[in-house]
Design a protein around this motif. Sequence first.
Motif, short mmCIF file in Angstrom:
data_model
loop_
_atom_site.label_atom_id
_atom_site.label_comp_id
_atom_site.label_asym_id
_atom_site.label_seq_id
_atom_site.Cartn_x
_atom_site.Cartn_y
_atom_site.Cartn_z
N TRP A 1 1.23 -1.37 -6.99
CA TRP A 1 0.77 -0.65 -5.82
C TRP A 1 -0.69 -0.99 -5.51
O TRP A 1 -1.55 -0.88 -6.38
CB TRP A 1 0.92 0.85 -6.04
CG TRP A 1 2.28 1.20 -6.55
CD1 TRP A 1 2.66 1.37 -7.86
CD2 TRP A 1 3.47 1.35 -5.77
NE1 TRP A 1 4.00 1.63 -7.94
CE2 TRP A 1 4.53 1.63 -6.66
CE3 TRP A 1 3.74 1.28 -4.39
CZ2 TRP A 1 5.83 1.84 -6.25
CZ3 TRP A 1 5.04 1.49 -3.96
CH2 TRP A 1 6.07 1.77 -4.87
N ASP A 2 -0.94 -1.38 -4.28
CA ASP A 2 -2.28 -1.66 -3.79
C ASP A 2 -2.88 -0.32 -3.36
O ASP A 2 -3.03 -0.03 -2.17
CB ASP A 2 -2.19 -2.64 -2.61
CG ASP A 2 -3.52 -3.24 -2.25
OD1 ASP A 2 -4.50 -3.04 -3.00
OD2 ASP A 2 -3.59 -3.91 -1.20
N SER A 3 -3.24 0.50 -4.35
CA SER A 3 -3.39 1.94 -4.10
C SER A 3 -4.79 2.43 -3.77
O SER A 3 -4.97 3.61 -3.47
CB SER A 3 -2.86 2.70 -5.32
OG SER A 3 -3.44 2.24 -6.52
N PHE A 4 -5.80 1.55 -3.82
CA PHE A 4 -7.11 1.92 -3.32
C PHE A 4 -7.16 1.66 -1.82
O PHE A 4 -6.36 0.88 -1.30
CB PHE A 4 -8.20 1.10 -4.00
CG PHE A 4 -8.79 1.74 -5.24
CD1 PHE A 4 -9.00 3.10 -5.32
CD2 PHE A 4 -9.17 0.96 -6.32
CE1 PHE A 4 -9.55 3.68 -6.45
CE2 PHE A 4 -9.73 1.52 -7.45
CZ PHE A 4 -9.92 2.89 -7.52
N GLY A 5 -8.11 2.30 -1.13
CA GLY A 5 -8.28 1.94 0.27
C GLY A 5 -8.59 3.11 1.17
O GLY A 5 -8.44 4.29 0.82
N LEU A 6 -9.01 2.78 2.37
CA LEU A 6 -9.47 3.76 3.34
C LEU A 6 -8.40 4.74 3.79
O LEU A 6 -8.69 5.93 3.98
CB LEU A 6 -10.04 3.01 4.55
CG LEU A 6 -10.86 3.83 5.54
CD1 LEU A 6 -12.05 4.46 4.85
CD2 LEU A 6 -11.31 2.94 6.69
N ASN B 1 2.68 9.60 -3.04
CA ASN B 1 3.24 8.53 -2.20
C ASN B 1 3.92 7.46 -3.04
O ASN B 1 4.97 6.93 -2.67
CB ASN B 1 2.14 7.90 -1.35
CG ASN B 1 1.67 8.81 -0.24
OD1 ASN B 1 2.28 9.84 0.03
ND2 ASN B 1 0.59 8.43 0.42
N ILE B 2 3.31 7.14 -4.18
CA ILE B 2 3.91 6.13 -5.07
C ILE B 2 5.26 6.60 -5.58
O ILE B 2 6.24 5.84 -5.60
CB ILE B 2 2.95 5.80 -6.23
CG1 ILE B 2 1.76 4.98 -5.72
CG2 ILE B 2 3.68 5.05 -7.34
CD1 ILE B 2 0.70 4.72 -6.77
N ALA B 3 5.34 7.86 -5.99
CA ALA B 3 6.61 8.39 -6.49
C ALA B 3 7.69 8.31 -5.42
O ALA B 3 8.84 7.95 -5.70
CB ALA B 3 6.42 9.84 -6.95
N TYR C 1 0.87 -1.17 0.00
CA TYR C 1 0.00 0.00 0.00
C TYR C 1 0.91 1.23 0.00
O TYR C 1 1.85 1.31 0.80
CB TYR C 1 -0.91 0.02 1.22
CG TYR C 1 -1.64 1.34 1.34
CD1 TYR C 1 -2.70 1.63 0.50
CD2 TYR C 1 -1.21 2.31 2.24
CE1 TYR C 1 -3.34 2.85 0.56
CE2 TYR C 1 -1.84 3.54 2.30
CZ TYR C 1 -2.91 3.81 1.46
OH TYR C 1 -3.53 5.02 1.52
N PRO C 2 0.68 2.20 -0.89
CA PRO C 2 1.59 3.36 -0.97
C PRO C 2 1.34 4.37 0.14
O PRO C 2 0.71 5.40 -0.06
CB PRO C 2 1.28 3.93 -2.35
CG PRO C 2 -0.13 3.54 -2.62
CD PRO C 2 -0.32 2.20 -1.97
N SER C 3 1.89 4.10 1.30
CA SER C 3 1.74 5.00 2.44
C SER C 3 2.64 6.21 2.33
O SER C 3 2.44 7.20 3.03
CB SER C 3 2.08 4.24 3.73
OG SER C 3 3.42 3.78 3.68
N GLY C 4 3.66 6.15 1.48
CA GLY C 4 4.57 7.27 1.31
C GLY C 4 5.98 6.97 1.74
O GLY C 4 6.92 7.64 1.34
#
Length: 920
Positions: free
Chosen positions: A111-116, A136-138, A75-78
């Motif tokens: 990236w599991d990029s959807f979500g709460l 965050n992905i970058a 998950y792209p938390s940054g």
Amino acid sequence: MRLPPRSCYGHSPRAIRLPWHQRLPLTIRRPAATYESVTDIDAKWLIRWEERPRTFEAPAKSTKPPYYVLSMFPYPSGSLHMGHLRVYTISDVVARYKHMKGFNVLHPMGWDSFGLPAENAAIERGVDPGEWTDRNIASMKAQLKRMGARFDWSRELRTSSPEFYAGTQRLFLRMFQEGYAYRAPALVNWDPVDQTVLANEQVSPDGISWRSGAKVEEKFLEQWFFKITRFATQLRHSLSWLEGNWPESVLAQQSHWIGESTGQRVSFPIRIASPDGTAHEDVVKIYTTRLDTILGVQFLALSVAHPLVQSMLGTNADLKHFIEKVLPTLPPGSKAGFLLPNITASNPINLERDGEHAQAPARQFDLPVFVAPYVLGGLGTSAVMGVPAHDTRDYDFWKENRPGEPVRFVISMEDAQPSAGKWATAPKAPQGVLNENCGKYAGLSCYEGHGAFYAALKAQEMVRPTKRYKMRDWLISRQRFWGTPIPIVHCSACGPVAVKDSDLPVLLPKVKLTGKGGSPLKDAENGEWVKTTCPQCGGPAERDTDTMDTFVDSAWYFIQFGQDADPRLSLMPVDLYIGGVEHAILHLLYARFVSKFIYKLTKDERYMEPFKRLITQGMVHGRTFTDPETGRILTPDQVQVHGRKALIAGTQKECKVTWEKMSKSKFNGVDPTDCIKRHGLDATRAHILFQAPVSDILDWDEEKIVGMTRWLNKVQAIARRAAVEIEYKRTLGSYSVGTSDDTTRAARELLKQVRVAVQGVTASMEDVYSLNTSISDLTILTNYLFPLQPEQVGSRDFVRAVETMLKIASPICPAVTAECWEWMHGPRNLLEEQEWPAAEEFIDEEVPTVVDVVVQLNGKYRLTLHDLPVGWADTHNPQRDVLEILANTEGWSEFLAGRTVARVVVVKAVNLVNILTKRV
């Protein structure tokens, strides 16, 4: 290639240009300990890898066998955490190893990029969740590259991109078309202040909303489900295919979650009275594992989702009020129920009807039927038979809904005294004998009673053996914005209708998120987004405003990674899947379900199971400091560490030191990027592998990383020494080879050390779980080579050993080893493109100096002459020489008694002599 600088050796390179055997001993010196900066090495090779990206070749164009290694995408938390660094180091090491083994390796990242979390961040900061996610992905992509991971970025995906979630929507629609996606009421967490649905993680253990502080209610809403229970049998039984390739603990958790049990499905007749006074009969099917208690049934209980209950919602206002208004206010575990009017049930084992009467009486419909919240929808038949005497939950429900009415016991313990009466007051479920309440069945053991009841029901075709699973259907609805929109429209005339495939993807609209008011999609674009036309009849319709659980995205992303333009060339299944053990249940179960669904549609055996082999790595724990008196967790600046002691700053009071899961609240997290900057990517990677086996918890202790730095410094020193020998070889045309006995013995011992290291590291790479032992094997070989001078073993064998050391270390330490290889072989001969060495290459095939010779007499074996020189048959007259040896051999004269030698035949190729004789 230039020679290493003078400062490395303490003398001019020109002074030692002679071959080693012509040099004076005084010119042989150990190189000084000067090493390249790891920062410079990292920077150089990170640029090289960026310029030469590694991509998977299309199978149609490659002669190499494909190998698909995949780590669970983040998950792209940054920012990366140490858990990320551990799993992606493991996958990168395996991918590099397989590449050197000659495979066409697919090693993708996404990236599991959807979500709460992104939605919450957008609400708190007033930003668009897509923009937040992209930033965050970058950031994380740059961090992954900084750790030296060679991912195939050409196949990068993010689940929040329309290109990807169009595929998720197609998967949903195919499930819908095949009857595997359906809509039914389900309980959700409802915040009465913010008027929104909350995910489980947004509710505190005591039932308080983290957002508003309100007491969370349970509310029934129409929800979408995937019918995963249809595959329960396959999901359970195919676990055996994975034995030996998946961790036993994961298989056990999967099996327990599915929860297979064997029982009977029994049809209970029911009578439904109509307002006009007529009635019709039907059946309610229940599942039970205790058929022996069937004569103790006093009611039937249905879940809210039961079809019979759902069919009555439109005509029974009281039932609708109970479900929509009363149930959400009930406390957890409530045994409140709603008695369905005008519906009664009959026990299929009717003692009077089953009696020996000339004319059996009609069925007695005397069992009440309730709607009960303790009965779970989607589990089994969504209905249970209530046996208050022998089930605690049934007992509690009966006492609340039928207070004062007796409980009917039907089982007594075998050694118990006869019961005082037919009625008792507490639930029991013994394995005993059927009592007097069972009529003609009284006196049978529970086992015998089970058989008798089964036979009676089978004769009426009202029972069949079946299996039930604890696993429930997968609820995928989320009343959130940042997820895949469900591609269904709701038409008043046609009901739920699938969006046309040509209209996919159903795109997320632009909205201003507030976190209030239910699904943000309802009011998107001032309510215009919801309005559409029915694909079936063309009339007005509304879009579904739920989005999908993000587990749906991760249940098929690995298929997208391995997809080729030609679907026949899909790389499924994944050869090696690597990730945290915390995903041992749901993610893996859902991925297996989707894969089996695709197999059902296509009959393509590549989808029978999605992951051939699974590696689960342990968590990373950080050192946590706590005040022993107050229990307060201390920040790093509140602690002074002196060796193994840790004191509270400004005091002499020792802290309590523990190792716990890294988290911000415990101030024990470590930034992987900072660690790499301090120690270099190679030392960091080696340390994270060396400190614990892959499956174990890793206690991160950065102080110990100095051991890896010292090892890599030795590697550099050894490589510089080998580079000098290679340069001399270029100058003189050949390596020097030792010929003395001492040199030969030393060379053989070196080859033995190299062989052992290659065997050990190769075994670790194949096993993966024991990657920590590969570091041990490498350091042993390095320590053996470090004090060794080329002239002690011969330049050729020394260089060969160093080359091999760099090859087997390169998957773990790709930057330093690549730099060392370039010193030796120049920039055009890349280390990562070399073949992985085989241990068999270093087997010492020592030439024998003596042999055994077999002696035959007239074709019959007589004796063996041991330890003759290898050239025994190369003399001027070997026949005569053999006879002289035999004349001095004990017992030979007895064989010749009364005979004389006529001819001696020497067969040198097989070390054999045949002596032909004749009688005297």
